[in-house]
Design a protein around this motif. Structure first.
Motif, PDB file in Angstrom:
ATOM      1  N   ARG A 111       0.850  -1.198   0.000  1.00 55.68           N
ATOM      2  CA  ARG A 111       0.000   0.000   0.000  1.00 55.68           C
ATOM      3  C   ARG A 111       0.885   1.247   0.000  1.00 55.68           C
ATOM      4  O   ARG A 111       1.817   1.350   0.799  1.00 55.68           O
ATOM      5  N   LEU A 112       0.539   2.181  -0.879  1.00 58.08           N
ATOM      6  CA  LEU A 112       1.198   3.484  -0.926  1.00 58.08           C
ATOM      7  C   LEU A 112       0.133   4.539  -0.670  1.00 58.08           C
ATOM      8  O   LEU A 112      -0.945   4.484  -1.265  1.00 58.08           O
ATOM      9  N   ARG A 113       0.440   5.508   0.211  1.00 57.88           N
ATOM     10  CA  ARG A 113      -0.538   6.530   0.583  1.00 57.88           C
ATOM     11  C   ARG A 113       0.082   7.915   0.486  1.00 57.88           C
ATOM     12  O   ARG A 113       1.264   8.100   0.780  1.00 57.88           O
ATOM     13  N   ALA A 114      -0.765   8.886   0.113  1.00 51.54           N
ATOM     14  CA  ALA A 114      -0.365  10.289   0.111  1.00 51.54           C
ATOM     15  C   ALA A 114      -1.596  11.116   0.444  1.00 51.54           C
ATOM     16  O   ALA A 114      -2.719  10.718   0.124  1.00 51.54           O
ATOM     17  N   GLY A 137      -3.182  29.369   8.623  1.00 49.48           N
ATOM     18  CA  GLY A 137      -3.624  28.111   8.030  1.00 49.48           C
ATOM     19  C   GLY A 137      -2.642  26.999   8.358  1.00 49.48           C
ATOM     20  O   GLY A 137      -1.432  27.218   8.423  1.00 49.48           O
ATOM     21  N   ILE A 138      -3.175  25.804   8.595  1.00 54.72           N
ATOM     22  CA  ILE A 138      -2.331  24.652   8.894  1.00 54.72           C
ATOM     23  C   ILE A 138      -2.391  23.725   7.692  1.00 54.72           C
ATOM     24  O   ILE A 138      -3.451  23.214   7.334  1.00 54.72           O
ATOM     25  N   ASN A 139      -1.242  23.520   7.043  1.00 58.17           N
ATOM     26  CA  ASN A 139      -1.125  22.603   5.914  1.00 58.17           C
ATOM     27  C   ASN A 139      -0.440  21.337   6.406  1.00 58.17           C
ATOM     28  O   ASN A 139       0.666  21.397   6.933  1.00 58.17           O
ATOM     29  N   GLN A 140      -1.108  20.190   6.238  1.00 65.34           N
ATOM     30  CA  GLN A 140      -0.534  18.915   6.655  1.00 65.34           C
ATOM     31  C   GLN A 140      -0.330  18.044   5.423  1.00 65.34           C
ATOM     32  O   GLN A 140      -1.257  17.832   4.638  1.00 65.34           O
ATOM     33  N   TYR A 141       0.889  17.553   5.254  1.00 66.07           N
ATOM     34  CA  TYR A 141       1.231  16.664   4.147  1.00 66.07           C
ATOM     35  C   TYR A 141       1.532  15.287   4.730  1.00 66.07           C
ATOM     36  O   TYR A 141       2.268  15.174   5.707  1.00 66.07           O
ATOM     37  N   THR A 142       0.986  14.244   4.124  1.00 64.32           N
ATOM     38  CA  THR A 142       1.147  12.888   4.629  1.00 64.32           C
ATOM     39  C   THR A 142       1.657  11.988   3.509  1.00 64.32           C
ATOM     40  O   THR A 142       1.196  12.085   2.376  1.00 64.32           O
ATOM     41  N   LEU A 143       2.576  11.111   3.847  1.00 63.87           N
ATOM     42  CA  LEU A 143       3.119  10.148   2.902  1.00 63.87           C
ATOM     43  C   LEU A 143       3.345   8.846   3.654  1.00 63.87           C
ATOM     44  O   LEU A 143       3.829   8.861   4.789  1.00 63.87           O
ATOM     45  N   GLY A 144       2.986   7.715   3.054  1.00 67.58           N
ATOM     46  CA  GLY A 144       3.149   6.454   3.757  1.00 67.58           C
ATOM     47  C   GLY A 144       3.252   5.267   2.825  1.00 67.58           C
ATOM     48  O   GLY A 144       2.860   5.334   1.656  1.00 67.58           O
ATOM     49  N   ALA A 145       3.772   4.178   3.361  1.00 68.99           N
ATOM     50  CA  ALA A 145       3.893   2.923   2.619  1.00 68.99           C
ATOM     51  C   ALA A 145       3.763   1.776   3.607  1.00 68.99           C
ATOM     52  O   ALA A 145       4.124   1.895   4.776  1.00 68.99           O
ATOM     53  N   GLY A 146       3.234   0.668   3.134  1.00 70.22           N
ATOM     54  CA  GLY A 146       3.091  -0.491   3.989  1.00 70.22           C
ATOM     55  C   GLY A 146       3.035  -1.763   3.177  1.00 70.22           C
ATOM     56  O   GLY A 146       2.815  -1.744   1.961  1.00 70.22           O
ATOM     57  N   ILE A 147       3.236  -2.876   3.853  1.00 72.20           N
ATOM     58  CA  ILE A 147       3.165  -4.178   3.208  1.00 72.20           C
ATOM     59  C   ILE A 147       2.517  -5.151   4.180  1.00 72.20           C
ATOM     60  O   ILE A 147       2.733  -5.080   5.390  1.00 72.20           O
ATOM     61  N   ALA A 158       3.932  -4.334   8.044  1.00 68.85           N
ATOM     62  CA  ALA A 158       4.874  -3.284   8.408  1.00 68.85           C
ATOM     63  C   ALA A 158       4.417  -2.025   7.680  1.00 68.85           C
ATOM     64  O   ALA A 158       3.958  -2.079   6.541  1.00 68.85           O
ATOM     65  N   ARG A 159       4.543  -0.880   8.370  1.00 67.65           N
ATOM     66  CA  ARG A 159       4.038   0.366   7.804  1.00 67.65           C
ATOM     67  C   ARG A 159       4.885   1.519   8.298  1.00 67.65           C
ATOM     68  O   ARG A 159       5.327   1.531   9.446  1.00 67.65           O
ATOM     69  N   VAL A 160       5.086   2.496   7.438  1.00 68.60           N
ATOM     70  CA  VAL A 160       5.806   3.702   7.814  1.00 68.60           C
ATOM     71  C   VAL A 160       5.019   4.897   7.255  1.00 68.60           C
ATOM     72  O   VAL A 160       4.522   4.854   6.135  1.00 68.60           O
ATOM     73  N   ASP A 161       4.861   5.935   8.090  1.00 71.44           N
ATOM     74  CA  ASP A 161       4.132   7.135   7.702  1.00 71.44           C
ATOM     75  C   ASP A 161       4.956   8.364   8.060  1.00 71.44           C
ATOM     76  O   ASP A 161       5.632   8.386   9.090  1.00 71.44           O
ATOM     77  N   PHE A 162       4.867   9.387   7.218  1.00 67.63           N
ATOM     78  CA  PHE A 162       5.532  10.663   7.462  1.00 67.63           C
ATOM     79  C   PHE A 162       4.487  11.764   7.400  1.00 67.63           C
ATOM     80  O   PHE A 162       3.649  11.775   6.498  1.00 67.63           O
TER      81      PHE A 162
END
Length: 172
Positions: A111-114, A137-147, A158-162
């Motif tokens: 899985r890839l997330r943004a 204003g609050i700008n939140q950017y999210t990026l993640g990957a998991g398997i 396993a998953r990692v998010d930024f």
């Protein structure tokens, strides 16, 4: 004429027996939009003059792929407020997220997330600027990957998010 199944045994792009909610077909994607309008009244008992009546318009949509393998889902939400009476602070909101599910094998899924999220800092927040007419204003950017992998009765993942937060300047 009935549709024939695929050679590899995976489901076809369109299946009459599925009971999915209807949507708007755009190529190999299905769009499910929602539009809402409401009138709201907000009253603050704290002694300040934040009493207001406002119109709130909300737009929400989901775009989902209809592929035989893998899946891309994009969801978005937007809320816009307009004061009709009073002088309270408007609270716009924008949110968009995308997830790509990769079917690597029968037992393994990647899985890839943004995503992006916007909102205004709450004027009651202790870190808010007191004399500002419009909070930052609050700008939140999210990026993640998991398997994920199935090991018979067990599933391992396993998953990692930024996440990154950026604050814009307040207006006086």
């Amino acid at each position: 004429n009935l549709r024939e199944g695929t050679i590899d045994g995976l489901r076809t792009r369109y299946d009459n027996t599925r009971n999915d909610a209807s949507g708007i077909r755009i190529g190999t994607f299905i769009l499910k939009p929602t539009l809402g309008q409401s009138y709201n009244h907000e009253f603050n008992k704290g002694g300040s003059v934040d009493d207001r009546g406002y119109l709130e318009t909300g737009l929400k949509g989901t775009l989902t792929s209809d592929w035989s393998r893998h899946q891309l889902t994009v969801t978005g939400t937007g809320i816009w407020q307009k004061n009709v009476s009073g002088s309270g602070e408007t609270e716009p909101l924008a949110d968009i997220n995308a997830e790509l599910r990769l079917d690597l094998s029968d037992e393994t899924i990647g899985r890839l997330r943004a995503g992006y999220h916007f909102e205004r800092e709450d004027s009651t927040d202790p870190n808010a600027i007191e004399a500002a007419t419009t909070q930052s204003g609050i700008n939140q950017y999210t990026l993640g990957a998991g398997i994920e992998h199935d090991f018979g009765l067990l599933r391992g993942s396993a998953r990692v998010d930024f996440d990154r937060y950026d604050y814009s300047a307040a207006k006086f």
